[in-house]
Design a protein around this motif. Structure first.
Motif, PDB file in Angstrom:
ATOM      1  N   MET A 112       4.026 -11.857   8.097  1.00  9.93           N
ATOM      2  CA  MET A 112       3.053 -10.888   7.592  1.00  9.93           C
ATOM      3  C   MET A 112       2.390 -11.385   6.318  1.00  9.93           C
ATOM      4  SD  MET A 112       3.481  -6.811   6.727  1.00  9.93           S
ATOM      5  CE  MET A 112       4.267  -7.011   5.130  1.00  9.93           C
ATOM      6  N   GLU A 113       3.173 -11.943   5.408  1.00  8.57           N
ATOM      7  CA  GLU A 113       2.622 -12.428   4.150  1.00  8.57           C
ATOM      8  C   GLU A 113       1.630 -13.559   4.377  1.00  8.57           C
ATOM      9  OE1 GLU A 113       4.238 -13.688  -0.281  1.00  8.57           O
ATOM     10  OE2 GLU A 113       5.605 -13.615   1.420  1.00  8.57           O
ATOM     11  N   SER A 114       1.958 -14.439   5.340  1.00  7.86           N
ATOM     12  CA  SER A 114       1.069 -15.558   5.641  1.00  7.86           C
ATOM     13  C   SER A 114      -0.209 -15.076   6.311  1.00  7.86           C
ATOM     14  CB  SER A 114       1.788 -16.571   6.547  1.00  7.86           C
ATOM     15  OG  SER A 114       0.920 -17.598   6.950  1.00  7.86           O
ATOM     16  N   GLU A 115      -0.058 -14.176   7.274  1.00 15.90           N
ATOM     17  CA  GLU A 115      -1.229 -13.678   8.003  1.00 15.90           C
ATOM     18  C   GLU A 115      -2.174 -12.890   7.108  1.00 15.90           C
ATOM     19  OE1 GLU A 115      -0.054 -13.077  12.675  1.00 15.90           O
ATOM     20  OE2 GLU A 115       0.271 -11.411  11.317  1.00 15.90           O
ATOM     21  N   MET A 116      -1.614 -12.180   6.134  1.00 23.58           N
ATOM     22  CA  MET A 116      -2.419 -11.265   5.332  1.00 23.58           C
ATOM     23  C   MET A 116      -2.725 -11.799   3.935  1.00 23.58           C
ATOM     24  SD  MET A 116      -2.565  -9.128   7.741  1.00 23.58           S
ATOM     25  CE  MET A 116      -3.531  -7.838   6.956  1.00 23.58           C
ATOM     26  N   LYS A 117      -2.582 -13.115   3.755  1.00 18.31           N
ATOM     27  CA  LYS A 117      -2.728 -13.690   2.417  1.00 18.31           C
ATOM     28  C   LYS A 117      -4.116 -13.464   1.820  1.00 18.31           C
ATOM     29  CE  LYS A 117      -3.950 -18.287   4.161  1.00 18.31           C
ATOM     30  NZ  LYS A 117      -3.556 -19.707   4.195  1.00 18.31           N
ATOM     31  N   ASN A 118      -5.136 -13.265   2.661  1.00 21.97           N
ATOM     32  CA  ASN A 118      -6.499 -13.058   2.156  1.00 21.97           C
ATOM     33  C   ASN A 118      -6.864 -11.583   2.052  1.00 21.97           C
ATOM     34  OD1 ASN A 118      -7.052 -15.862   1.987  1.00 21.97           O
ATOM     35  ND2 ASN A 118      -7.514 -15.913   4.179  1.00 21.97           N
ATOM     36  N   ASP A 119      -5.922 -10.700   2.382  1.00 24.49           N
ATOM     37  CA  ASP A 119      -6.185  -9.268   2.309  1.00 24.49           C
ATOM     38  C   ASP A 119      -6.079  -8.807   0.857  1.00 24.49           C
ATOM     39  OD1 ASP A 119      -5.719  -6.292   2.470  1.00 24.49           O
ATOM     40  OD2 ASP A 119      -5.866  -6.733   4.613  1.00 24.49           O
ATOM     41  N   GLU A 120      -7.055  -8.058   0.402  1.00 23.41           N
ATOM     42  CA  GLU A 120      -7.076  -7.593  -0.984  1.00 23.41           C
ATOM     43  C   GLU A 120      -5.894  -6.695  -1.308  1.00 23.41           C
ATOM     44  OE1 GLU A 120     -10.803  -5.726  -1.709  1.00 23.41           O
ATOM     45  OE2 GLU A 120     -11.972  -7.588  -1.555  1.00 23.41           O
ATOM     46  N   ALA A 121      -5.302  -6.073  -0.294  1.00 26.06           N
ATOM     47  CA  ALA A 121      -4.203  -5.141  -0.531  1.00 26.06           C
ATOM     48  C   ALA A 121      -2.884  -5.855  -0.802  1.00 26.06           C
ATOM     49  CB  ALA A 121      -4.035  -4.209   0.673  1.00 26.06           C
ATOM     50  N   LEU A 122      -2.817  -7.148  -0.468  1.00 22.62           N
ATOM     51  CA  LEU A 122      -1.575  -7.894  -0.678  1.00 22.62           C
ATOM     52  C   LEU A 122      -1.277  -7.956  -2.177  1.00 22.62           C
ATOM     53  CD1 LEU A 122       0.593  -9.494   0.881  1.00 22.62           C
ATOM     54  CD2 LEU A 122      -0.699 -11.550   0.370  1.00 22.62           C
ATOM     55  N   GLY A 123      -0.082  -7.539  -2.543  1.00 24.52           N
ATOM     56  CA  GLY A 123       0.287  -7.511  -3.953  1.00 24.52           C
ATOM     57  C   GLY A 123       0.181  -6.134  -4.568  1.00 24.52           C
ATOM     58  N   LYS A 124      -0.413  -5.193  -3.829  1.00 24.71           N
ATOM     59  CA  LYS A 124      -0.541  -3.822  -4.322  1.00 24.71           C
ATOM     60  C   LYS A 124       0.824  -3.163  -4.431  1.00 24.71           C
ATOM     61  CE  LYS A 124      -3.171   0.421  -3.315  1.00 24.71           C
ATOM     62  NZ  LYS A 124      -4.120   1.042  -2.362  1.00 24.71           N
ATOM     63  N   TYR A 125       1.690  -3.450  -3.447  1.00 20.81           N
ATOM     64  CA  TYR A 125       3.054  -2.931  -3.437  1.00 20.81           C
ATOM     65  C   TYR A 125       4.030  -4.085  -3.212  1.00 20.81           C
ATOM     66  CZ  TYR A 125       0.637   1.516  -2.556  1.00 20.81           C
ATOM     67  OH  TYR A 125      -0.188   2.603  -2.630  1.00 20.81           O
ATOM     68  N   ASP A 126       5.305  -3.812  -3.456  1.00 20.51           N
ATOM     69  CA  ASP A 126       6.341  -4.802  -3.221  1.00 20.51           C
ATOM     70  C   ASP A 126       6.994  -4.508  -1.876  1.00 20.51           C
ATOM     71  OD1 ASP A 126       8.134  -6.864  -3.584  1.00 20.51           O
ATOM     72  OD2 ASP A 126       9.531  -5.664  -4.761  1.00 20.51           O
ATOM     73  N   PHE A 127       7.106  -5.518  -1.032  1.00 21.39           N
ATOM     74  CA  PHE A 127       7.694  -5.334   0.294  1.00 21.39           C
ATOM     75  C   PHE A 127       8.917  -6.229   0.464  1.00 21.39           C
ATOM     76  CE2 PHE A 127       4.466  -2.718   2.237  1.00 21.39           C
ATOM     77  CZ  PHE A 127       3.331  -2.987   1.490  1.00 21.39           C
ATOM     78  N   LYS A 128       9.924  -5.701   1.143  1.00 19.62           N
ATOM     79  CA  LYS A 128      11.141  -6.453   1.432  1.00 19.62           C
ATOM     80  C   LYS A 128      11.577  -6.166   2.870  1.00 19.62           C
ATOM     81  CE  LYS A 128      12.844  -6.274  -3.350  1.00 19.62           C
ATOM     82  NZ  LYS A 128      13.966  -5.860  -4.237  1.00 19.62           N
ATOM     83  N   ILE A 129      12.478  -7.016   3.384  1.00 23.53           N
ATOM     84  CA  ILE A 129      13.046  -6.795   4.713  1.00 23.53           C
ATOM     85  C   ILE A 129      14.485  -6.329   4.538  1.00 23.53           C
ATOM     86  CG2 ILE A 129      13.675  -7.844   6.917  1.00 23.53           C
ATOM     87  CD1 ILE A 129      11.429  -9.762   6.639  1.00 23.53           C
ATOM     88  N   MET A 130      14.802  -5.186   5.118  1.00 23.89           N
ATOM     89  CA  MET A 130      16.162  -4.668   5.004  1.00 23.89           C
ATOM     90  C   MET A 130      17.090  -5.342   6.012  1.00 23.89           C
ATOM     91  SD  MET A 130      16.018  -0.885   6.842  1.00 23.89           S
ATOM     92  CE  MET A 130      14.744  -0.257   5.740  1.00 23.89           C
ATOM     93  N   LYS A 131      18.353  -5.435   5.670  1.00 27.44           N
ATOM     94  CA  LYS A 131      19.333  -5.899   6.633  1.00 27.44           C
ATOM     95  C   LYS A 131      19.409  -4.857   7.733  1.00 27.44           C
ATOM     96  CE  LYS A 131      24.083  -7.577   6.964  1.00 27.44           C
ATOM     97  NZ  LYS A 131      25.334  -7.887   6.216  1.00 27.44           N
ATOM     98  N   THR A 132      19.356  -5.294   8.980  1.00 27.85           N
ATOM     99  CA  THR A 132      19.305  -4.353  10.095  1.00 27.85           C
ATOM    100  C   THR A 132      20.488  -3.389  10.041  1.00 27.85           C
ATOM    101  OG1 THR A 132      18.227  -6.005  11.489  1.00 27.85           O
ATOM    102  CG2 THR A 132      19.225  -4.112  12.604  1.00 27.85           C
TER     103      THR A 132
END
Length: 331
Positions: A300-320
């Protein structure tokens, strides 16, 4: 953005139609790169087909440049395409009608092709037996057993893993911290969290037309049935019977789908229209705060690197979260 998770989901593979000596060094890097297409078919021409999976290609271009410096006689060409069927279609065309040397793809269809007698896929066993300069173990020895099993056929290897992608449930860590929510450890806790988010007038989940739920589904399924039981399903093995249709009676598959239904089926738990959203559009909505969680991965980070919204919030992946119905099974 911090897409971090303890357990990696390793996937993807690449196939080779023909091998020349200049490729051996390339394999040692376990990677892919992109240039331009349209070269010859000699021993010094290396043509690669790369399936774009949202992982980017910049680091691959760097590897290509570095390799070219050390091997100026090699002409490197990569066709980077999002069309998933290129591998099967071109490999079946045969060597006379296909100049591609290396395939980087996510299609594990080479087993069927080998079983059908396809002669265009090269045996890579010698590469697995190779020790990379500066190391004391062969590539095969460094591979976990489950990976070796995945990439072997009748005792020989015909593919190498080329990507390690973390995937699962991505959550908006900013929202979680603001609301005082804890990352759920079990699916019971996940259900409770989803209800709390919904009761505050917010949307717990967003997904896309492809779902991206597979990693979570398979993790819960394997938790319930055990790793051996999960693998037995794909071996068509039930107890001492193989093949057996009884594999479809595995309770873990049912428990997993029942659990998924409880967190996404109630009205309002999933962003409206998710089932028809393109993956990049759903990710844009997610980056802008449309939902608290989304089944997704490190791409997701790679695909959306040019999106202006990237960096607006902090995102993490939870352990399933652990499938709570496993508790009943274990007593």
């Amino acid at each position: 953005m911090k897409l971090v998770k303890e357990n990696l989901n390793i996937g993807g593979d690449f196939m080779i139609k023909k091998i020349v000596s200049v490729m051996i060094c390339l394999f040692m890097f376990f990677s892919v790169f992109g240039c331009s297409q349209g070269i010859g078919n000699s021993a010094t021409d290396l043509e690669i087909s790369l399936l774009r999976c949202g992982l980017g290609r910049e680091f691959l271009d760097n590897i290509a440049k570095a390799y070219k410096v050390k091997n100026p006689q090699v002409n490197i060409s990569v066709d980077s395409s999002a069309v998933a069927g290129i591998f099967e279609n071109t490999i079946n065309a045969g060597a006379k009608n296909n100049t591609i040397d290396l395939y980087f793809t996510t299609e594990p269809k080479y087993f069927k092709l080998l079983a059908d007698g396809n002669k265009n896929i090269a045996d890579l066993t010698d590469i697995y037996k190779t020790t990379v300069e500066g190391e004391n173990k062969t590539i095969e020895e460094k591979m976990p057993e489950i990976v070796r099993e995945t990439f072997s056929y009748n005792g020989k290897y015909y593919a190498l893993p080329w990507q390690a992608v973390t995937s699962g449930i991505v959550y908006n860590a900013t929202f979680f911290e603001e609301m005082g929510y804890k990352v759920p450890r079990t699916t019971n806790e996940l259900e409770t969290l989803v209800e709390k988010i919904f009761e505050t007038g917010n949307t717990p989940f967003i997904h896309n037309m492809n779902g991206y739920w597979n990693t979570v589904i398979e993790a819960w399924w394997a938790q319930y049935e055990s790793i051996d039981g999960y693998n037995d399903f794909f071996r068509a093995k039930s107890g001492s019977e193989q093949p057996s249709v009884k594999i479809y009676e595995q309770q873990g598959r049912l428990e997993t789908l029942k659990q998924l239904e409880r967190i996404i089926a109630p009205r309002g738990y999933v962003y409206e229209g998710s089932n028809s959203l393109a993956h990049t559009f759903s990710q844009t909505l997610f980056l802008n705060g449309a939902a608290y969680m989304m089944p997704n991965g490190g791409w997701m980070e790679s695909e959306m690197k040019n999106d202006e919204a990237l960096g607006k919030y902090d995102f993490k992946i939870m352990k399933t979260p652990i499938l709570s119905s496993l508790g009943s099974k274990l007593g």
